[in-house]
Structures are given as structure tokens and as C-alpha cells.
Design an enzyme around this catalytic site. Structure first.
Site, PDB file in Angstrom:
ATOM      1  N   ASP A 130       0.863  -1.184   0.000  1.00 50.16           N
ATOM      2  CA  ASP A 130       0.000   0.000   0.000  1.00 50.16           C
ATOM      3  C   ASP A 130       0.896   1.229   0.000  1.00 50.16           C
ATOM      4  OD1 ASP A 130      -2.393  -1.477   0.140  1.00 50.16           O
ATOM      5  OD2 ASP A 130      -2.161  -1.702   2.311  1.00 50.16           O
ATOM      6  N   LEU A 131       0.969   1.914  -1.115  1.00 49.99           N
ATOM      7  CA  LEU A 131       1.929   2.993  -1.314  1.00 49.99           C
ATOM      8  C   LEU A 131       1.835   4.048  -0.217  1.00 49.99           C
ATOM      9  CD1 LEU A 131       4.094   4.265  -3.123  1.00 49.99           C
ATOM     10  CD2 LEU A 131       2.248   5.401  -4.379  1.00 49.99           C
ATOM     11  N   ASP A 132       2.965   4.263   0.466  1.00 48.44           N
ATOM     12  CA  ASP A 132       3.103   5.296   1.499  1.00 48.44           C
ATOM     13  C   ASP A 132       2.113   5.129   2.647  1.00 48.44           C
ATOM     14  OD1 ASP A 132       5.142   6.381   0.036  1.00 48.44           O
ATOM     15  OD2 ASP A 132       3.938   7.978  -0.855  1.00 48.44           O
ATOM     16  N   GLU A 133       1.634   3.910   2.870  1.00 43.10           N
ATOM     17  CA  GLU A 133       0.661   3.686   3.941  1.00 43.10           C
ATOM     18  C   GLU A 133       1.116   2.608   4.916  1.00 43.10           C
ATOM     19  OE1 GLU A 133      -3.335   3.164   2.590  1.00 43.10           O
ATOM     20  OE2 GLU A 133      -3.237   4.822   1.161  1.00 43.10           O
TER      21      GLU A 133
END
Length: 284
Positions: free
Chosen positions: A226-229
Site C-alpha cells: 500500500d503505497l506510502d501507507e
């Protein structure tokens, strides 16, 4: 008398007697507890503990591990024992923005960060000379959409060959594939700006300046698909105002990114971070 420093970290379902059992076991082996921190999360019902202790040379580390394994089974613990004297081996990945890379190299070289930079990987060749000045192997691995998986396998090969403990994305401007994220679960840290409101894509500081933001900052987190999460490790902010240019914002943001990333890496290599579902417990 000589001693050997170890760090014990554990998490398990919360129940009475955990600290008593751990400290009692260490006492029986003649250990001296140097530092101990604990946290019980009422929301998740889990207990977290970090204990830094020394083990007398007369005691057997194998015996310690065996007894800890037995206790781990009894309490359902996720337990790790680390040699505190050992330096964690880092692989730093970077693209064209070198402020975080330069900061980490200086902190490691000066002894302010208890780690060893085993290699640097970049999809550009800009920092080959910087790596050479520190005597660190530099791997120039260009990447395109067509070669992405092949390039990522080259990175993973370096991770295996060099015995890498932690991959640090120091402004590495490529999105890792889901497979790469899975391969590096819990051992890859990323840094990115965190504007309020958020500006994604290219030239975020220019976007922020155009909107007149009043707070900018940075977030360091573990890498997930989950990109940047991923689980957040560290964050910081700085207030800015209307007098500041885009260049001013970029400089402030770069400083915050460097500081936040170095703190996150320090917490990891000192074994101060425990995962708590999609969050982290970070002992100071």
C-alpha cells in the site's frame, strides 16, 4: 568482569506475570538489566517489552535462547534476541536527491548511528563518487517499466549476498512492486514528505508553495504494497509562512526528511520498534 550486551524484544497477548517471568529468567542466569521498557495496548490486548541486559561470559547464550524459546511457547510470544554489539548492515537506495543519503553516511561514519552501510543502490549514477569517498560499493541499476522486475531481483540478490538487515529508501523515486514489498516485509524503511494538505506526484514543494501551506513535514514508515501507507515509525513538522520561496520550502523539507529518516533507522537498528497490527510501538 566481561559481559555481553543483548536486547530482547517481545510481544504477546497481555496477561499477568510476563515481566516477572522474563526478569526472573534473566536473574537466574546472572544477567544485569540495563534498561527495560514495556507497553500494554488495551485496544489490541497485546503486551510489548524491550529489555537491554548484559549476560556474564560464564553464562551460555545457547542456554538463554533455549529457555526463552520455552517461555515463548508458553506465552504465545513473538520474541527476538539481538546481540547489541553487532552493527546492522544497511542497503541504501537513492535516486537523484541525495540529502538523506549524505546524512546517513555521515552519521554512520561518525559513529552516531550504530550500523554499517554495506552497499548503495541507485537507478542513476549521480552518487557513485560519494559512495567511493566512503569506500562503499555502489551499484548503478537503471530501471524502466520493462526491466522493473529484473532490476528488483538484482537488488534482492545484493540483499542476500551482503547479508542486509535493513533496506533504506533514501528518496528512492521508484515504486516497489508488491513482490518486492513482500520480500522486504519489516526490513525496509521509506521517507516521504507529508504536507497538509497532501500533494502527490512531481514537484510537491512547488505545489505546496502555490497553495500557501503553513506546515510541512516528513514521515518515515515501513514499506508495504500500500503505497506510502505502511506502519509509521517517525514524523516531524516545521511551520512555514508566506515569506518563504519554493527553494526555502525545499530546504526545510529536506532537513526534516533527513532528520526523520535517521531517527527511524536508529530506532530500527537499536531494536526499539515492534509492530502492533498496522501501527508501531517505538520505545525511546
Amino acid at each position: 568482569m566481561q559481559h555481553n550486551d543483548y536486547i530482547l524484544t517481545l510481544s504477546c497477548p497481555d496477561r499477568t506475570g510476563i515481566v516477572y517471568r522474563v526478569s526472573g529468567l534473566l536473574f537466574e542466569l546472572g544477567c544485569n538489566i540495563l534498561d527495560s521498557q514495556q507497553f500494554g495496548d488495551e485496544e489490541t490486548g497485546r503486551f510489548f517489552l524491550r529489555v537491554h541486559f548484559d549476560l556474564p561470559v560464564s553464562a551460555s547464550p545457547d542456554d538463554l535462547r533455549a529457555r526463552l524459546d520455552g517461555m515463548s511457547t508458553e506465552y504465545g510470544m513473538e520474541l527476538k534476541l539481538h546481540d547489541a554489539r553487532r552493527k546492522e548492515r544497511l542497503l541504501i537506495m537513492v535516486s537523484k536527491q541525495g540529502h538523506c543519503l549524505n546524512d546517513l553516511l555521515f552519521r554512520v561514519h561518525s559513529g552516531h548511528l550504530h550500523a554499517e552501510v554495506a552497499a548503495i543502490v541507485s537507478n542513476h549514477n549521480d552518487y557513485a563518487s560519494l559512495a567511493a569517498s566512503y569506500g562503499i560499493p555502489f551499484h548503478h541499476l537503471p530501471v524502466t517499466a520493462e526491466t522493473k522486475l529484473e532490476q528488483e531481483q538484482q537488488v534482492l540478490d545484493i540483499v542476500d549476498k551482503e547479508g542486509i538487515d535493513l533496506v533504506v529508501l533514501a528518496r528512492y523515486m521508484q515504486i516497489l512492486s508488491a513482490g518486492m514489498c513482500r520480500a522486504l516485509t519489516g526490513r525496509a524503511i521509506n521517507i516521504h514528505h507529508s504536507f497538509l494538505p497532501s500533494f502527490k506526484g512531481a514537484r510537491p514543494y512547488h505545489q505546496a508553495h502555490a497553495r500557501g501551506v503553513k506546515i510541512i513535514g516528513a514521515t518515515a514508515h515501513y514499506v508495504t504494497s500500500d503505497l506510502d501507507e505502511g506502519p509509521i515509525i517517525d514524523q516531524d513538522i516545521e511551520r512555514v509562512d508566506h515569506t518563504m520561496t519554493t527553494q526555502d520550502l525545499t530546504q526545510v523539507g529536506s532537513d526534516i526528511e533527513s532528520l526523520v529518516l535517521s531517527r527511524a533507522v536508529r530506532s530500527h537498528v537499536e531494536h526499539r520498534i515492534l509492530l502492533n497490527r498496522n501501527k508501531t510501538v517505538v520505545f525511546r
